[in-house]
Design a protein around this motif. Sequence first.
Motif, mmCIF file in Angstrom:
data_model
loop_
_atom_site.group_PDB
_atom_site.id
_atom_site.type_symbol
_atom_site.label_atom_id
_atom_site.label_comp_id
_atom_site.label_asym_id
_atom_site.label_seq_id
_atom_site.Cartn_x
_atom_site.Cartn_y
_atom_site.Cartn_z
ATOM 1 N N HIS A 78 0.793 -0.959 0.236
ATOM 2 C CA HIS A 78 -0.061 0.168 -0.112
ATOM 3 C C HIS A 78 1.060 1.426 0.037
ATOM 4 O O HIS A 78 1.355 1.716 0.766
ATOM 5 C CB HIS A 78 -1.284 0.128 1.070
ATOM 6 N N PHE A 85 -2.202 -3.826 11.978
ATOM 7 C CA PHE A 85 -2.997 -5.220 12.963
ATOM 8 C C PHE A 85 -2.976 -5.455 14.224
ATOM 9 O O PHE A 85 -1.739 -5.003 14.905
ATOM 10 C CB PHE A 85 -2.097 -6.315 12.243
ATOM 11 N N HIS A 128 4.393 -7.252 1.292
ATOM 12 C CA HIS A 128 3.946 -7.460 2.789
ATOM 13 C C HIS A 128 2.822 -8.945 2.187
ATOM 14 O O HIS A 128 2.448 -8.317 0.894
ATOM 15 C CB HIS A 128 3.004 -6.836 3.660
ATOM 16 N N ALA A 130 -0.646 -10.507 2.962
ATOM 17 C CA ALA A 130 -1.652 -10.406 2.958
ATOM 18 C C ALA A 130 -1.854 -11.718 4.312
ATOM 19 O O ALA A 130 -1.065 -12.300 4.583
ATOM 20 C CB ALA A 130 -3.491 -10.977 2.861
ATOM 21 N N LEU A 131 -2.653 -10.815 5.279
ATOM 22 C CA LEU A 131 -2.348 -11.550 7.092
ATOM 23 C C LEU A 131 -3.015 -12.780 6.689
ATOM 24 O O LEU A 131 -3.890 -13.497 6.284
ATOM 25 C CB LEU A 131 -4.435 -10.783 7.681
ATOM 26 N N GLU A 143 -6.249 0.894 8.811
ATOM 27 C CA GLU A 143 -5.804 1.285 6.911
ATOM 28 C C GLU A 143 -5.740 2.686 6.885
ATOM 29 O O GLU A 143 -7.254 3.434 6.646
ATOM 30 C CB GLU A 143 -5.404 0.326 6.165
#
Length: 166
Positions: A78, A85, A128, A130-131, A143
């Motif tokens: 992003h 998080f 990164h 994603a979670l 975010e």
Amino acid sequence: MHNTLSVQPLTAAAFAAFGTVVEVPRGGAGRPINGGTSQRFDLLADMALTAEGGRPMLALFRAQARRFPHAVNELERHALGSQTFVPLGQRRFVLVVAPAAPEPDLGALAAFMTDGTQGVVLAPGTWHHALLAVDAGDFVVVERAAQAVDCDVVRWEQGISVVIPA
Ligand SMILES: NC(=O)N[C@@H](O)C(=O)O
Ligand code: NI
């Protein structure tokens, strides 16, 4: 480049190139507030959520537990804002990250696992995955939201196996 990546414990120092760890700073003395009934720790002065007309967005992710070793073959970023998080309750998650750059440098790829109490703020542009929840459950996410979606994704063929050492 190796095809396996071992997870390391998340520490503020090790994660500094990728963002900020949300935890009480080790050895840091908080500032007494509210009549001394709380200690305040200021962790990050600017969450970088308003560039180019963006605004802070609060979300909850109800995440399924992922299986490890986990094959990673994509990263996202992003570019215009951070992404935070924080687990609701005790739950671990894994971060697979590469430094902010026009393209991800897979030679600089790193993987971290939280201790269950820690959260993270990914710095703007940090590549990164994603979670990846280790323990299923809910995560608070903060975010940048804007008219245009700010999410660049890079994919590659051969998955990199992210391993949690025994
Ligand atoms: N897709 C989405 O909202 N979340 C991702 O950006 C992520 O990093 O989990
Ligand atoms: Ni993301």
